[in-house]
Design a protein around this motif. Structure first.
Motif, PDB file in Angstrom:
ATOM      1  N   UNK A   1       0.813  -1.223   0.000  1.00  0.00           N
ATOM      2  CA  UNK A   1       0.000   0.000   0.000  1.00  0.00           C
ATOM      3  C   UNK A   1       0.839   1.263   0.000  1.00  0.00           C
ATOM      4  N   UNK A   2       2.123   1.179   0.305  1.00  0.00           N
ATOM      5  CA  UNK A   2       2.979   2.362   0.287  1.00  0.00           C
ATOM      6  C   UNK A   2       3.650   2.573  -1.067  1.00  0.00           C
ATOM      7  N   UNK A   3       4.000   1.502  -1.733  1.00  0.00           N
ATOM      8  CA  UNK A   3       4.685   1.634  -3.021  1.00  0.00           C
ATOM      9  C   UNK A   3       3.706   1.717  -4.184  1.00  0.00           C
ATOM     10  N   UNK A   4       2.662   0.906  -4.143  1.00  0.00           N
ATOM     11  CA  UNK A   4       1.653   0.932  -5.216  1.00  0.00           C
ATOM     12  C   UNK A   4       0.276   0.944  -4.559  1.00  0.00           C
ATOM     13  N   UNK A   5      -0.361  -0.228  -4.456  1.00  0.00           N
ATOM     14  CA  UNK A   5      -1.609  -0.374  -3.712  1.00  0.00           C
ATOM     15  C   UNK A   5      -1.606  -1.724  -3.008  1.00  0.00           C
ATOM     16  N   UNK A   6      -2.325  -1.800  -1.910  1.00  0.00           N
ATOM     17  CA  UNK A   6      -2.568  -3.066  -1.254  1.00  0.00           C
ATOM     18  C   UNK A   6      -3.926  -3.600  -1.670  1.00  0.00           C
ATOM     19  N   UNK A   7      -4.053  -4.903  -1.732  1.00  0.00           N
ATOM     20  CA  UNK A   7      -5.311  -5.551  -2.105  1.00  0.00           C
ATOM     21  C   UNK A   7      -5.667  -6.548  -1.010  1.00  0.00           C
ATOM     22  N   UNK A   8      -6.830  -6.365  -0.416  1.00  0.00           N
ATOM     23  CA  UNK A   8      -7.317  -7.265   0.627  1.00  0.00           C
ATOM     24  C   UNK A   8      -8.463  -8.104   0.078  1.00  0.00           C
ATOM     25  N   UNK A   9      -8.337  -9.409   0.191  1.00  0.00           N
ATOM     26  CA  UNK A   9      -9.363 -10.345  -0.267  1.00  0.00           C
ATOM     27  C   UNK A   9      -9.939 -11.052   0.953  1.00  0.00           C
ATOM     28  N   UNK A  10     -11.274 -11.025   1.097  1.00  0.00           N
ATOM     29  CA  UNK A  10     -11.938 -11.658   2.243  1.00  0.00           C
ATOM     30  C   UNK A  10     -12.968 -12.672   1.770  1.00  0.00           C
ATOM     31  N   UNK A  11     -12.953 -13.823   2.412  1.00  0.00           N
ATOM     32  CA  UNK A  11     -13.992 -14.825   2.197  1.00  0.00           C
ATOM     33  C   UNK A  11     -14.801 -14.939   3.483  1.00  0.00           C
ATOM     34  N   UNK A  12     -16.114 -14.764   3.386  1.00  0.00           N
ATOM     35  CA  UNK A  12     -16.990 -14.788   4.556  1.00  0.00           C
ATOM     36  C   UNK A  12     -18.023 -15.893   4.416  1.00  0.00           C
ATOM     37  N   UNK A  13     -18.315 -16.550   5.530  1.00  0.00           N
ATOM     38  CA  UNK A  13     -19.390 -17.532   5.620  1.00  0.00           C
ATOM     39  C   UNK A  13     -20.453 -16.955   6.532  1.00  0.00           C
ATOM     40  N   UNK A  14     -21.709 -16.918   6.058  1.00  0.00           N
ATOM     41  CA  UNK A  14     -22.800 -16.306   6.807  1.00  0.00           C
ATOM     42  C   UNK A  14     -23.736 -17.363   7.390  1.00  0.00           C
ATOM     43  N   UNK A  15     -24.638 -16.857   8.214  1.00  0.00           N
ATOM     44  CA  UNK A  15     -25.740 -17.672   8.733  1.00  0.00           C
ATOM     45  C   UNK A  15     -25.222 -18.884   9.506  1.00  0.00           C
ATOM     46  N   UNK A  16     -24.345 -18.634  10.466  1.00  0.00           N
ATOM     47  CA  UNK A  16     -23.771 -19.727  11.250  1.00  0.00           C
ATOM     48  C   UNK A  16     -24.758 -20.321  12.243  1.00  0.00           C
ATOM     49  N   UNK A  17     -25.840 -19.594  12.552  1.00  0.00           N
ATOM     50  CA  UNK A  17     -26.765 -20.035  13.584  1.00  0.00           C
ATOM     51  C   UNK A  17     -27.913 -20.849  13.009  1.00  0.00           C
ATOM     52  N   UNK A  18     -28.587 -20.309  12.004  1.00  0.00           N
ATOM     53  CA  UNK A  18     -29.800 -20.952  11.488  1.00  0.00           C
ATOM     54  C   UNK A  18     -29.494 -22.093  10.520  1.00  0.00           C
ATOM     55  N   UNK A  19     -28.652 -21.844   9.519  1.00  0.00           N
ATOM     56  CA  UNK A  19     -28.324 -22.840   8.501  1.00  0.00           C
ATOM     57  C   UNK A  19     -26.836 -22.711   8.195  1.00  0.00           C
TER      58      UNK A  19
END
Length: 281
Positions: free
Chosen positions: A108-126
Motif C-alpha cells: 500500500x505504500x509503493x503501489x496499492x494493497x489488495x485485501x481479499x476476504x472470504x466470509x461464511x454467513x448464517x452460522x446459527x440458522x443454517x
C-alpha cells in the motif's frame, strides 16, 4: 511521467470509477432488510488485518461494522468469527453469526494493497449455507492517512444477493511527547466514507431502492491496545470497544452495542467478535 505521479493517478482514477457505483439510485436491492450478515462479517474481520505496518501485534479495531481504509498487504493473513443477538422480541430469528478469513496482496505504500476476504454467513440458522468474496484496494498516502475503494459480497452464493460498493478514507494519529499522558491517551482514528447497498438509509432499505449513503466513526485509544469507538453505519449509531489480548497467538476482542438510537427496524442488538492475524516474514 514520474512513477509516483502515475501511481497516484491510477488510484485516483480507480476511486473516481467507483463513485458512479455508489451513486446509482433507484436500483432494486434483492434483500430488503436482511439480517446484517455482511455487517456481522465486518465485525469478525475487525481490522485485525489493517494495522499499520510498523505494528508487530494485531491491533485493536478502529471501526465497528463499517469498512476502513486500512487493509491487509502481502504477507498478511487474518481470520475471525462473530455473533450478534437482536434484543427486540418481535423477530423469529434473533441470533446471527459469521466467520471470515482473508489475505493481503501488494504494497500500500509503493503501489496499492489488495485485501481479499472470504466470509461464511448464517452460522446459527443454517450453517455455511451462504457466503461471499469481498475485495478492497487501499493506498497509504502519508503518516496515518489511507484511502480505499471496495466491494463487499462481490461474488456470492447460497441466496445472499446484496453487493455494497464504497469509497472510504481513514486517518490515524499517534500522540507523542508531553502534550498528553500517553498512558491514558495514546492515539485516535477517524473514518469517513460513502457507499451503497447496506449503507443505505432505513427508508431506502425498507422500500427496496439503492443510493449512496454516508458512514463513518471515531475511535480513541485510551490505553495501549484498547480502543473505544462510536460509528454511524448508514441507519443508526453503534458504540463499543476493542482490545488486543497478547499471548502465543494474540487475539482482538470487540464487543459492541449496535443501533443504540433504535432507528433500525430490527431494533438494537449486541455483537461480539474475536479475530487474529499473522504477518509472514
Amino acid at each position: 511521467m514520474p512513477r509516483g505521479l502515475l501511481r497516484h493517478g491510477l488510484l485516483v482514477g480507480l476511486a473516481v470509477g467507483m463513485i458512479p457505483i455508489c451513486a446509482a439510485s433507484a436500483q432494486p436491492i434483492q434483500t430488503h432488510l436482511p439480517f446484517l450478515q455482511n455487517e456481522s462479517a465486518s465485525y469478525a474481520g475487525n481490522e485485525v488485518a489493517g494495522g499499520l505496518r510498523e505494528e508487530k501485534l494485531p491491533t485493536p479495531a478502529i471501526a465497528i461494522g463499517i469498512p476502513t481504509a486500512r487493509g491487509a498487504e502481502f504477507g498478511d493473513l487474518f481470520g475471525g468469527v462473530s455473533y450478534q443477538h437482536y434484543l427486540g422480541s418481535g423477530l423469529a430469528q434473533r441470533d446471527d453469526g459469521a466467520a471470515v478469513t482473508g489475505l493481503g496482496l501488494g504494497d500500500a505504500r509503493k503501489t496499492v494493497g489488495v485485501e481479499v476476504r472470504y466470509a461464511v454467513y448464517d452460522l446459527v440458522d443454517d450453517p455455511f449455507s451462504e457466503g461471499s468474496l469481498s475485495l478492497k484496494v487501499h493506498r497509504h498516502i502519508y503518516g496515518g492517512l489511507s484511502i480505499a475503494v471496495g466491494v463487499e459480497d462481490m461474488i456470492q452464493y447460497g441466496g445472499w444477493d446484496s453487493k455494497s460498493a464504497y469509497v472510504v478514507a481513514s486517518q490515524t494519529l499517534r500522540f507523542k511527547g508531553e502534550m498528553l499522558d500517553r498512558e491514558l491517551l495514546t492515539g485516535a482514528s477517524a473514518t469517513v466514507g460513502v457507499g451503497d447497498g447496506r449503507f443505505n438509509t432505513m427508508e431506502r432499505l425498507s422500500n427496496g431502492t439503492n443510493g449512496a449513503g454516508p458512514f463513518g466513526g471515531l475511535s480513541v485509544q485510551l490505553v495501549d491496545r484498547i480502543n473505544v469507538m462510536g460509528m454511524w453505519y448508514g441507519q443508526d449509531l453503534s458504540i463499543g470497544l476493542s482490545a488486543v489480548m497478547p499471548g502465543p497467538v494474540s487475539i482482538t476482542i470487540t464487543p459492541a452495542w449496535v443501533s443504540v438510537l433504535g432507528t433500525h427496524t430490527f431494533g438494537d442488538r449486541v455483537a461480539l467478535s474475536v479475530g487474529t492475524s499473522l504477518r509472514l516474514p
